[in-house]
Design a protein around this motif. Structure first.
Motif, PDB file in Angstrom:
ATOM      1  N   GLU A   1       0.972  -1.138  -0.017  1.00 43.05           N
ATOM      2  CA  GLU A   1       0.033  -0.082  -0.046  1.00 43.05           C
ATOM      3  C   GLU A   1       0.958   1.329  -0.026  1.00 43.05           C
ATOM      4  OE1 GLU A   1      -2.051  -0.202   3.713  1.00 43.05           O
ATOM      5  OE2 GLU A   1      -2.438  -2.770   3.460  1.00 43.05           O
ATOM      6  N   HIS A   2       0.636   2.084  -1.173  1.00 41.96           N
ATOM      7  CA  HIS A   2       1.303   3.283  -1.031  1.00 41.96           C
ATOM      8  C   HIS A   2       0.621   4.532  -0.177  1.00 41.96           C
ATOM      9  CE1 HIS A   2       3.626   6.736  -2.437  1.00 41.96           C
ATOM     10  NE2 HIS A   2       4.502   6.157  -2.885  1.00 41.96           N
ATOM     11  N   ARG A   3       1.369   4.895   0.883  1.00 44.74           N
ATOM     12  CA  ARG A   3       0.398   6.106   1.813  1.00 44.74           C
ATOM     13  C   ARG A   3      -0.018   7.129   0.967  1.00 44.74           C
ATOM     14  NH1 ARG A   3       3.195   6.989   6.457  1.00 44.74           N
ATOM     15  NH2 ARG A   3       1.879   8.775   6.560  1.00 44.74           N
ATOM     16  N   LEU A   4       0.586   7.549  -0.231  1.00 49.91           N
ATOM     17  CA  LEU A   4      -0.022   8.828  -0.877  1.00 49.91           C
ATOM     18  C   LEU A   4      -1.305   8.209  -1.664  1.00 49.91           C
ATOM     19  CD1 LEU A   4       3.135  10.409  -2.715  1.00 49.91           C
ATOM     20  CD2 LEU A   4       1.873  10.785  -0.297  1.00 49.91           C
ATOM     21  N   LEU A   5      -1.772   7.031  -1.809  1.00 44.04           N
ATOM     22  CA  LEU A   5      -2.825   6.547  -2.256  1.00 44.04           C
ATOM     23  C   LEU A   5      -4.127   6.597  -1.289  1.00 44.04           C
ATOM     24  CD1 LEU A   5      -1.561   3.480  -4.443  1.00 44.04           C
ATOM     25  CD2 LEU A   5      -2.223   5.570  -5.170  1.00 44.04           C
ATOM     26  N   TYR A   6      -3.701   6.665   0.032  1.00 49.62           N
ATOM     27  CA  TYR A   6      -4.689   6.704   1.167  1.00 49.62           C
ATOM     28  C   TYR A   6      -5.757   7.461   1.060  1.00 49.62           C
ATOM     29  CZ  TYR A   6      -2.237   3.173   3.869  1.00 49.62           C
ATOM     30  OH  TYR A   6      -1.842   1.786   4.318  1.00 49.62           O
ATOM     31  N   PRO A   7      -5.331   8.568   0.512  1.00 45.77           N
ATOM     32  CA  PRO A   7      -6.696   9.648   0.452  1.00 45.77           C
ATOM     33  C   PRO A   7      -7.272   9.618  -0.949  1.00 45.77           C
ATOM     34  CG  PRO A   7      -4.455  10.795   0.254  1.00 45.77           C
ATOM     35  CD  PRO A   7      -4.147   9.684   0.503  1.00 45.77           C
ATOM     36  N   THR A   8      -6.781   9.190  -2.023  1.00 50.46           N
ATOM     37  CA  THR A   8      -7.569   8.995  -3.251  1.00 50.46           C
ATOM     38  C   THR A   8      -8.960   8.401  -3.133  1.00 50.46           C
ATOM     39  OG1 THR A   8      -6.378   7.201  -3.839  1.00 50.46           O
ATOM     40  CG2 THR A   8      -5.141   9.253  -4.260  1.00 50.46           C
ATOM     41  N   GLU A   9      -9.822   8.936  -4.064  1.00 45.65           N
ATOM     42  CA  GLU A   9     -11.140   8.284  -4.152  1.00 45.65           C
ATOM     43  C   GLU A   9     -11.441   7.712  -5.213  1.00 45.65           C
ATOM     44  OE1 GLU A   9     -13.340  11.897  -3.371  1.00 45.65           O
ATOM     45  OE2 GLU A   9     -13.404  11.712  -1.076  1.00 45.65           O
TER      46      GLU A   9
END
Length: 351
Positions: free
Chosen positions: A177-185
């Motif tokens: 899991e890439h942490r910059l992907l966490y907020p993407t919708e």
């Protein structure tokens, strides 16, 4: 009658929903790892699950990756389905013997009588100067090992579907899991569904150049494709989704049609995932195919802490677009617009 808007979830919410669905459907599924019961719940991906399922099925662990991975493997062999959360992929180096010599090989060594249905969640990616020991994408190490599956979903829809598929799998799965992907919708269906191993996804379509992205580099490649489109270059962006097993056929079909292949990894290029993808494409295409090939990834150095140096360490949409444009027009690459015009673009479907 108007069509209702699709339900949209953040990546981190999709991870939590997949875990919740799996735990509700199967009492053998349990979740553990450092701080999974914290009030923040691993960026929100485990938030509230201990309150719902109790401390016997959701619990924190000591800082002992090797011992806790051994516990997870033993539980999996005994018929349970553990989800072991590691805050950073870097920390998997502390349990490599357990993963590589025990989890990956048990089924083979016991003639199929033993399964290890274990999911190992681990984060990668930059943020506030993580530096040398907290920024590494080590997925290529695990892709090398028979018996392990490796998945790197790049959007919320696939995060949920891949996690459900991984939990149901009877083999150990390294879930990146890439942490910059966490907020993407992304639109995410409410019920349970699987994004099974071995199927790549086409994010954009084009006939001029194929760009394969890994993890967050899928999103960066989509942004690069927008820059290229303004210069008259149609890029086809391919998301492998599962890195092992790898859907080589989809990449080969695209690269054979466009005649140009750029692979952008979320790791180093030397002996990395990009090298494997390129080698697989070359082996499956004829000598007369004449596909132009290039790779991008981390700069060939240890990850810096300084944000100014980080800017040169990671591939960016502009550098991706420039590399792709050079493949298409090696003699005179077109002038590209500023990358800021594509900074907010993200892949949101179709699914």
């Amino acid at each position: 009658m108007s069509t209702p808007e699709p339900r949209v979830l953040r990546y981190v919410e999709a991870l939590r929903e997949a875990t919740d669905l799996a735990m509700a459907a199967d009492p053998s599924v349990f979740l553990f790892g450092l701080d999974v019961d914290d009030h923040l719940g691993i960026q929100g991906s485990t938030k509230g699950l201990q309150q719902k399922y109790g401390p016997d099925r959701v619990f924190t662990t000591p800082l002992s990756e090797d011992a806790m991975t051994g516990l997870a493997i033993g539980a999996a062999m005994a018929g349970l389905r553990p989800i072991h959360v590691h805050i950073r992929m870097d920390f998997l180096l502390l349990c490599m013997n357990q993963l590589v010599n025990i989890a990956a090989k048990a089924r083979y060594m016991w003639g199929g009588q033993v399964s290890v249905p274990l999911v190992v969640r681990s984060m990668i990616g930059k943020s506030w100067g993580q530096g040398a020991q907290h920024s590494q994408g080590l997925h290529a190490l695990f892709m090398h090992v028979p018996g392990l599956k490796v998945v790197a979903p790049a959007n919320a829809h696939d995060a949920k579907g891949c996690l459900l598929a991984a939990i149901a799998d009877d083999n150990p799965v390294i879930f990146m899991e890439h942490r910059l992907l966490y907020p993407t919708e992304t639109p995410v269906p409410e019920g349970a569904y699987a994004v099974p191993p071995g199927r790549a996804r086409l994010c954009t379509r084009g006939d001029d150049v194929t760009i394969v992205g890994v993890s967050n580099m899928v999103q960066e490649a989509v942004r690069a494709a927008a820059l290229l489109a303004e210069a008259g270059i149609a890029a086809e962006v391919v998301d492998p989704v599962w890195l092992r097993p790898l859907d080589v056929d989809t990449i080969v079909e695209s690269a054979s049609r466009t005649g140009r292949l750029l692979v952008v990894d979320n790791g180093w290029t030397t002996c990395g995932a990009s090298a494997e993808i390129v080698a697989a494409v070359v082996e499956r295409t004829s000598e007369t195919a004449g596909i132009r090939i290039r790779r991008l990834g981390f700069a060939d150095t240890t990850c810096p802490t300084s944000p100014w140096l980080e800017a040169d360490f990671y591939p960016t949409p502009r550098r991706i677009a420039e590399a792709a444009a050079t493949l298409v027009h090696p003699e005179r690459p077109p002038r590209l617009p500023e990358a800021t015009r594509s900074a907010s673009i993200q892949f949101r479907g179709p699914f």
